[in-house]
Design a protein around this motif. Structure first.
Motif, PDB file in Angstrom:
ATOM      1  N   THR A  92      45.895  12.738   9.364  1.00 15.34           N
ATOM      2  CA  THR A  92      45.438  11.569  10.109  1.00 15.34           C
ATOM      3  C   THR A  92      46.117  10.297   9.628  1.00 15.34           C
ATOM      4  OG1 THR A  92      43.278  12.631  10.436  1.00 15.34           O
ATOM      5  CG2 THR A  92      43.421  10.265  10.866  1.00 15.34           C
ATOM      6  N   ALA A  93      46.846   9.658  10.520  1.00 12.46           N
ATOM      7  CA  ALA A  93      47.442   8.342  10.270  1.00 12.46           C
ATOM      8  C   ALA A  93      46.549   7.292  10.920  1.00 12.46           C
ATOM      9  CB  ALA A  93      48.846   8.275  10.853  1.00 12.46           C
ATOM     10  N   GLY A 202      48.021  21.870  27.062  1.00 14.69           N
ATOM     11  CA  GLY A 202      48.819  21.219  26.028  1.00 14.69           C
ATOM     12  C   GLY A 202      48.825  19.706  26.131  1.00 14.69           C
ATOM     13  N   ALA A 203      47.973  19.166  27.009  1.00 14.62           N
ATOM     14  CA  ALA A 203      47.852  17.704  27.105  1.00 14.62           C
ATOM     15  C   ALA A 203      47.136  17.178  25.862  1.00 14.62           C
ATOM     16  CB  ALA A 203      47.092  17.313  28.364  1.00 14.62           C
ATOM     17  N   VAL A 204      47.390  15.904  25.543  1.00 15.34           N
ATOM     18  CA  VAL A 204      46.868  15.299  24.315  1.00 15.34           C
ATOM     19  C   VAL A 204      45.732  14.340  24.666  1.00 15.34           C
ATOM     20  CG1 VAL A 204      47.433  13.855  22.325  1.00 15.34           C
ATOM     21  CG2 VAL A 204      49.114  15.502  23.199  1.00 15.34           C
ATOM     22  N   PRO A 205      44.578  14.456  24.005  1.00 10.55           N
ATOM     23  CA  PRO A 205      43.467  13.540  24.283  1.00 10.55           C
ATOM     24  C   PRO A 205      43.620  12.204  23.570  1.00 10.55           C
ATOM     25  CG  PRO A 205      42.802  15.159  22.660  1.00 10.55           C
ATOM     26  CD  PRO A 205      44.199  15.535  23.078  1.00 10.55           C
ATOM     27  N   LEU A 206      43.272  11.135  24.276  1.00  9.72           N
ATOM     28  CA  LEU A 206      43.091   9.803  23.698  1.00  9.72           C
ATOM     29  C   LEU A 206      41.655   9.405  23.991  1.00  9.72           C
ATOM     30  CD1 LEU A 206      43.615   6.953  22.608  1.00  9.72           C
ATOM     31  CD2 LEU A 206      44.773   6.411  24.766  1.00  9.72           C
ATOM     32  N   ARG A 230      38.331  18.338  16.007  1.00 14.41           N
ATOM     33  CA  ARG A 230      38.280  19.646  15.357  1.00 14.41           C
ATOM     34  C   ARG A 230      39.040  20.702  16.155  1.00 14.41           C
ATOM     35  NH1 ARG A 230      32.504  18.447  14.943  1.00 14.41           N
ATOM     36  NH2 ARG A 230      32.013  17.683  12.827  1.00 14.41           N
ATOM     37  N   SER A 231      39.191  20.470  17.445  1.00 13.79           N
ATOM     38  CA  SER A 231      39.699  21.522  18.328  1.00 13.79           C
ATOM     39  C   SER A 231      41.161  21.365  18.702  1.00 13.79           C
ATOM     40  CB  SER A 231      38.857  21.554  19.616  1.00 13.79           C
ATOM     41  OG  SER A 231      37.477  21.668  19.333  1.00 13.79           O
ATOM     42  N   ARG A 232      41.659  20.145  18.742  1.00 12.24           N
ATOM     43  CA  ARG A 232      43.008  19.913  19.223  1.00 12.24           C
ATOM     44  C   ARG A 232      43.935  19.542  18.067  1.00 12.24           C
ATOM     45  NH1 ARG A 232      45.065  21.980  22.219  1.00 12.24           N
ATOM     46  NH2 ARG A 232      46.486  20.359  22.916  1.00 12.24           N
ATOM     47  N   PRO A 233      45.159  20.057  18.036  1.00 12.42           N
ATOM     48  CA  PRO A 233      46.072  19.723  16.932  1.00 12.42           C
ATOM     49  C   PRO A 233      46.500  18.259  16.943  1.00 12.42           C
ATOM     50  CG  PRO A 233      47.199  21.025  18.616  1.00 12.42           C
ATOM     51  CD  PRO A 233      45.742  21.057  18.956  1.00 12.42           C
ATOM     52  N   ASP A 234      46.828  17.740  18.128  1.00 13.64           N
ATOM     53  CA  ASP A 234      47.218  16.333  18.284  1.00 13.64           C
ATOM     54  C   ASP A 234      46.122  15.601  19.040  1.00 13.64           C
ATOM     55  OD1 ASP A 234      49.799  16.617  17.127  1.00 13.64           O
ATOM     56  OD2 ASP A 234      50.525  17.483  19.001  1.00 13.64           O
ATOM     57  N   ALA A 235      45.754  14.434  18.545  1.00 10.81           N
ATOM     58  CA  ALA A 235      44.724  13.641  19.225  1.00 10.81           C
ATOM     59  C   ALA A 235      44.794  12.209  18.729  1.00 10.81           C
ATOM     60  CB  ALA A 235      43.333  14.218  18.982  1.00 10.81           C
ATOM     61  N   LEU A 254      40.321   0.056  15.307  1.00 16.16           N
ATOM     62  CA  LEU A 254      41.012   1.063  14.500  1.00 16.16           C
ATOM     63  C   LEU A 254      41.612   2.121  15.407  1.00 16.16           C
ATOM     64  CD1 LEU A 254      41.648   2.371  11.724  1.00 16.16           C
ATOM     65  CD2 LEU A 254      39.419   3.513  11.863  1.00 16.16           C
ATOM     66  N   LEU A 255      42.867   2.446  15.157  1.00 16.89           N
ATOM     67  CA  LEU A 255      43.525   3.561  15.838  1.00 16.89           C
ATOM     68  C   LEU A 255      43.724   4.684  14.839  1.00 16.89           C
ATOM     69  CD1 LEU A 255      45.007   4.971  18.149  1.00 16.89           C
ATOM     70  CD2 LEU A 255      47.079   3.700  17.495  1.00 16.89           C
ATOM     71  N   MET A 256      43.242   5.880  15.186  1.00 10.52           N
ATOM     72  CA  MET A 256      43.417   7.081  14.370  1.00 10.52           C
ATOM     73  C   MET A 256      44.281   8.065  15.142  1.00 10.52           C
ATOM     74  SD  MET A 256      39.421   7.207  13.207  1.00 10.52           S
ATOM     75  CE  MET A 256      38.941   6.262  14.662  1.00 10.52           C
ATOM     76  N   VAL A 257      45.307   8.560  14.503  1.00 11.43           N
ATOM     77  CA  VAL A 257      46.237   9.500  15.133  1.00 11.43           C
ATOM     78  C   VAL A 257      46.249  10.778  14.314  1.00 11.43           C
ATOM     79  CG1 VAL A 257      48.606   9.924  15.862  1.00 11.43           C
ATOM     80  CG2 VAL A 257      47.665   7.606  16.000  1.00 11.43           C
ATOM     81  N   GLN A 258      45.758  11.854  14.908  1.00  8.48           N
ATOM     82  CA  GLN A 258      45.793  13.159  14.258  1.00  8.48           C
ATOM     83  C   GLN A 258      47.017  13.930  14.728  1.00  8.48           C
ATOM     84  OE1 GLN A 258      42.202  15.783  13.537  1.00  8.48           O
ATOM     85  NE2 GLN A 258      43.176  16.982  15.162  1.00  8.48           N
ATOM     86  N   VAL A 259      47.817  14.404  13.787  1.00  7.93           N
ATOM     87  CA  VAL A 259      49.040  15.143  14.106  1.00  7.93           C
ATOM     88  C   VAL A 259      48.837  16.629  13.819  1.00  7.93           C
ATOM     89  CG1 VAL A 259      50.565  13.173  13.763  1.00  7.93           C
ATOM     90  CG2 VAL A 259      49.967  14.612  11.812  1.00  7.93           C
ATOM     91  N   ALA A 260      49.759  17.438  14.336  1.00  6.92           N
ATOM     92  CA  ALA A 260      49.577  18.891  14.300  1.00  6.92           C
ATOM     93  C   ALA A 260      49.617  19.464  12.887  1.00  6.92           C
ATOM     94  CB  ALA A 260      50.623  19.567  15.181  1.00  6.92           C
ATOM     95  N   ASP A 261      50.457  18.914  12.016  1.00  3.82           N
ATOM     96  CA  ASP A 261      50.511  19.417  10.644  1.00  3.82           C
ATOM     97  C   ASP A 261      50.834  18.279   9.691  1.00  3.82           C
ATOM     98  OD1 ASP A 261      53.529  19.392   9.997  1.00  3.82           O
ATOM     99  OD2 ASP A 261      53.464  20.460  11.905  1.00  3.82           O
ATOM    100  N   ALA A 262      50.526  18.506   8.424  1.00  2.00           N
ATOM    101  CA  ALA A 262      50.632  17.461   7.411  1.00  2.00           C
ATOM    102  C   ALA A 262      52.044  16.909   7.277  1.00  2.00           C
ATOM    103  CB  ALA A 262      50.136  17.995   6.064  1.00  2.00           C
ATOM    104  N   ALA A 263      53.045  17.718   7.610  1.00  2.00           N
ATOM    105  CA  ALA A 263      54.432  17.271   7.477  1.00  2.00           C
ATOM    106  C   ALA A 263      54.751  16.117   8.417  1.00  2.00           C
ATOM    107  CB  ALA A 263      55.379  18.441   7.733  1.00  2.00           C
ATOM    108  N   GLN A 264      53.949  15.963   9.483  1.00  3.11           N
ATOM    109  CA  GLN A 264      54.195  14.908  10.458  1.00  3.11           C
ATOM    110  C   GLN A 264      53.440  13.615  10.150  1.00  3.11           C
ATOM    111  OE1 GLN A 264      52.864  16.923  14.003  1.00  3.11           O
ATOM    112  NE2 GLN A 264      54.915  17.653  14.508  1.00  3.11           N
ATOM    113  N   LYS A 265      52.528  13.653   9.171  1.00  2.00           N
ATOM    114  CA  LYS A 265      51.673  12.488   8.941  1.00  2.00           C
ATOM    115  C   LYS A 265      52.490  11.265   8.539  1.00  2.00           C
ATOM    116  CE  LYS A 265      48.008  10.492   6.156  1.00  2.00           C
ATOM    117  NZ  LYS A 265      47.035  10.652   5.060  1.00  2.00           N
ATOM    118  N   ASP A 266      53.425  11.420   7.607  1.00  2.00           N
ATOM    119  CA  ASP A 266      54.196  10.261   7.147  1.00  2.00           C
ATOM    120  C   ASP A 266      54.997   9.652   8.292  1.00  2.00           C
ATOM    121  OD1 ASP A 266      53.186  10.513   4.623  1.00  2.00           O
ATOM    122  OD2 ASP A 266      54.954  11.492   3.772  1.00  2.00           O
TER     123      ASP A 266
END
Length: 394
Positions: A92-93, A202-206, A230-235, A254-266
Motif C-alpha cells: 500500500t502506497a 480485471g477492472a480496477v476499483p476506485l 482484501r479481494s482485489r490485487p490492485d485497488a 488521503l489516497l491509498m493505492v494497493q498494488v498487486a505485489d510488494a515489488a511494485q510498492k516503491d
C-alpha cells in the motif's frame, strides 16, 4: 493570451447557495449545500477537533515542511481507521491530499500513468464533480446504471450488467457508503457480487469514501471498501475527513493505492510523490495533524467517535420522522425509502418542475435533481418539508 477563455458553466449547487442567500423570506430552508448542519443550522467544530487544535497550538514549534507525501503518522492513523486489517502495508502506497476531491483527482492521474488508455466507469447518477474532473482531464468514461427511479433503491441488476462490460485495466469508481446524490447503498452481499465481477473482468476499483461514519457506523460504512481491498490485487481508495471530522475548510484527504505485489510498492509510492509535487508540492498539514492527534489519543478518539455517533443518529432520526410525516399525509408507504437511505442525502425522485414549485411556494431549496440534504432539516422543519412535497405532487 487570455482571449480564448470561454465562460464556464456555474456550479449548480454554488449557484443555488447564492440564490438562497438572496431570498429574503423568513423561515427559508437550505437543503442544497452538502455540509452537515446541527439543529440550529450551524456546522459546529467538534469537541475533539477543538481540543486537538489546542494541543497542536501549544506544542507546535515550526511551520517547516513535513514529508513530501504527508506526515507519516497521519498516513498510518487514517489508513488504519479506514482499512483496519484490510491494509497490507507491504503493498500500500499513500499520499496526503487536498481534501477528498484532491484524492480523487490524484487517483485518476495515477491510474492514467499506469494505463494511458484508461476508461473510467461511474455510477448514474454520481457526485457531479466526478464527471467534471473526468471531462477536464480528458479521461473517457461510461456511466453504469445505479439508481432505480421507481423504487428509489439500487438498480443492482443493471449495475452488474454494466460493470461487467468494463475491460481489464479500466477503473470502476464506487461510492464506499452513503451514495451521493441518492443515499441508496449497496449491501455487503452486493459488494461481494461486484468484487466477483471485477475479478472476472480485471477492472480496477476506485472507492470514494467521503462519508465514513455517517451511514451505519464507522466500521459498517468501511466494510465494502475493506472487502474490495482484501479481494482485489490492485485497488485505490480516496478518503475524506471533511464530513466525519467536520474539518471542511482544512481540506484533508488521503489516497491509498494497493498494488498487486510488494515489488511494485516503491514504484507506486514514487509516482504518488511525483504527482503531489507537480500539483501542490507538499500537502497541507494542519487538518492532517488534527486527525492524527485525535486518532492517536485514546480519550480524544473516544470523544470524537461519540460525537460522530450523535451526528449519525440525529440524521437517522430525521429520516424516520420525515418518512413518518409523509406516510401520515399520503396514507402511503411510497416515501419509506427515505428511512432506508443512508448518509446526508436522499433523492426524492421529484421532477425539476416540482423542485421549483417547492422552492417558490415554500422557500425550500434543494438541488434540481431533487437531492436533498437531510442534515439541513430539524424536527420543526420536517413537517414543513413533508407538506411541501405532497402539495407539489411528488
Amino acid at each position: 493570451m487570455f482571449g480564448n477563455l470561454q465562460p464556464q458553466a456555474p456550479d449548480k449547487i454554488l449557484a443555488l447557495m447564492g440564490e438562497f442567500r438572496a431570498d429574503t423570506r423568513q423561515g427559508k430552508i437550505d437543503l442544497g449545500v452538502g455540509v452537515y448542519k446541527d439543529p440550529t443550522g450551524l456546522t459546529p467544530v467538534m469537541r475533539a477537533v477543538k481540543e486537538a487544535e489546542r494541543r497542536i497550538w501549544e506544542a507546535e514549534t515550526t511551520k517547516a515542511y513535513t514529508a513530501l507525501t504527508g506526515e507519516p503518522a497521519y498516513l498510518q492513523a487514517l489508513s488504519s481507521m479506514v482499512l483496519a486489517d484490510a491494509r497490507d502495508d507491504a503493498r500500500t502506497a499513500m499520499l496526503s491530499t487536498v481534501g477528498g476531491t484532491g484524492a480523487i483527482r490524484q487517483a485518476l492521474e495515477m491510474a492514467r500513468m499506469g494505463n494511458p488508455d484508461l476508461t473510467v466507469h461511474v455510477s448514474d447518477p454520481t457526485w457531479p464533480n466526478h464527471l467534471s474532473i473526468l471531462k477536464f482531464v480528458g479521461i473517457p468514461f461510461f456511466e453504469y446504471r445505479y439508481f432505480d427511479a421507481e423504487t428509489r433503491g439500487v438498480d443492482f441488476e443493471g449495475m452488474k450488467a454494466d460493470i461487467a462490460r468494463a475491460k481489464k485495466g479500466d477503473l470502476v469508481l464506487l461510492h464506499g457508503c452513503c451514495h451521493n446524490p441518492t443515499g441508496a447503498n449497496l449491501t455487503l452481499e452486493q459488494w461481494a457480487e461486484i468484487v466477483a465481477i471485477l475479478d472476472k473482468t480485471g477492472a480496477v476499483p476506485l472507492v470514494d469514501l467521503a462519508y465514513q461514519g455517517f451511514g451505519d457506523g464507522l466500521e459498517e460504512d468501511a466494510a465494502g471498501t475493506r472487502l474490495v481491498l482484501r479481494s482485489r490485487p490492485d485497488a485505490l481508495v480516496a478518503a475524506s475527513c471533511s464530513k466525519n471530522f467536520g474539518i471542511y475548510r482544512e481540506r484533508t484527504g488521503l489516497l491509498m493505492v494497493q498494488v498487486a505485489d510488494a515489488a511494485q510498492k516503491d514504484l507506486a509510492q514514487g509516482a504518488l510523490a511525483f504527482l503531489g509535487r507537480q500539483n501542490y508540492s507538499f500537502p497541507p498539514d494542519h487538518g492532517a495533524r488534527i486527525v492524527q492527534t485525535i486518532l492517536d489519543d485514546e480519550g480524544l478518539a473516544a470523544d470524537w467517535k461519540a460525537e460522530l455517533e450523535e451526528v449519525r443518529l440525529g440524521m437517522l432520526s430525521l429520516r424516520q420522522q420525515l418518512a413518518e410525516e409523509l406516510r401520515n399525509l399520503t396514507g402511503s408507504d411510497r416515501f419509506d425509502f427515505i428511512e432506508r437511505h443512508r448518509g446526508m442525502f436522499s433523492r426524492l425522485g421529484a421532477t425539476p418542475q416540482q423542485v421549483q414549485k417547492i422552492k417558490e411556494d415554500n422557500a425550500i431549496y434543494m438541488v434540481g435533481d431533487s437531492r436533498l440534504n437531510i442534515a439541513g432539516l430539524n424536527r420543526d422543519s420536517v413537517p414543513i418539508l413533508a407538506r411541501a412535497i405532497v402539495e407539489a405532487g411528488v
